[in-house]
Design a protein around this motif. Sequence first.
Motif, PDB file in Angstrom:
ATOM      1  N   THR A 128       0.833  -1.207   0.000  1.00 18.73           N
ATOM      2  CA  THR A 128       0.000   0.000   0.000  1.00 18.73           C
ATOM      3  C   THR A 128       0.862   1.249   0.000  1.00 18.73           C
ATOM      4  N   MET A 129       1.906   1.249   0.821  1.00 16.17           N
ATOM      5  CA  MET A 129       2.812   2.405   0.847  1.00 16.17           C
ATOM      6  C   MET A 129       3.527   2.568  -0.496  1.00 16.17           C
ATOM      7  N   THR A 156       0.862   3.825  -3.117  1.00 20.00           N
ATOM      8  CA  THR A 156       0.481   5.219  -2.867  1.00 20.00           C
ATOM      9  C   THR A 156       1.613   6.178  -3.221  1.00 20.00           C
ATOM     10  N   ILE A 199      -3.059  11.900  -4.530  1.00 25.56           N
ATOM     11  CA  ILE A 199      -3.291  10.757  -3.644  1.00 25.56           C
ATOM     12  C   ILE A 199      -4.309  11.160  -2.585  1.00 25.56           C
ATOM     13  N   PRO A 214      -6.538   9.239   1.113  1.00 28.05           N
ATOM     14  CA  PRO A 214      -6.692   8.051   1.966  1.00 28.05           C
ATOM     15  C   PRO A 214      -7.706   7.040   1.430  1.00 28.05           C
ATOM     16  N   SER A 218      -5.879   4.888  -0.864  1.00 19.64           N
ATOM     17  CA  SER A 218      -4.890   4.083  -0.143  1.00 19.64           C
ATOM     18  C   SER A 218      -5.554   2.869   0.507  1.00 19.64           C
ATOM     19  N   TRP A 264      -6.073   0.442  -2.228  1.00 21.73           N
ATOM     20  CA  TRP A 264      -4.815  -0.250  -2.577  1.00 21.73           C
ATOM     21  C   TRP A 264      -4.524  -1.342  -1.549  1.00 21.73           C
TER      22      TRP A 264
END
Length: 148
Positions: free
Chosen positions: A66-67, A70, A102, A104, A107, A110
Amino acid sequence: MEKILKCFTIIAFGCMFYGTAEVLGRGYSHITMGALGGVAFLVIHELCGEILAGRLRPIEAMLISTMFITSSELLAGEILNRYLGMKIWNYSTLPLNFDGQICPIFSVMWFMLSLFGIFADKGIRRYIFCEAAAMAEKQQAAADTSVA
């Protein structure tokens, strides 16, 4: 050569999967998003290798992917949308967005797609790369050696 072929296969699956998901979700996609999906799936594939080796838990792999996704989305968005003016996506109307690139909400999406990616990778490893059979053979050989 085999490693390159595996990487190409994983990237191709990621391109096709993400491109298809985006078309189903919003009605269109862009080739750069397919490429980004392919690279993201390659990262998930490598993280799955760490899961199989017992060095990473699935939830940790999901957080890392995810990180990665993103941050890749931010980088791609700043270059493609802001610098080159391609206007592929714009999250500026969504809450807590950063520079319209981007947010949340995506995210979290993702994160959930990463779980699907982990399961998809398991299937690819088993049915396309036949890694499950190879791993079973190694375990059997190790068991035979320890008995003898």
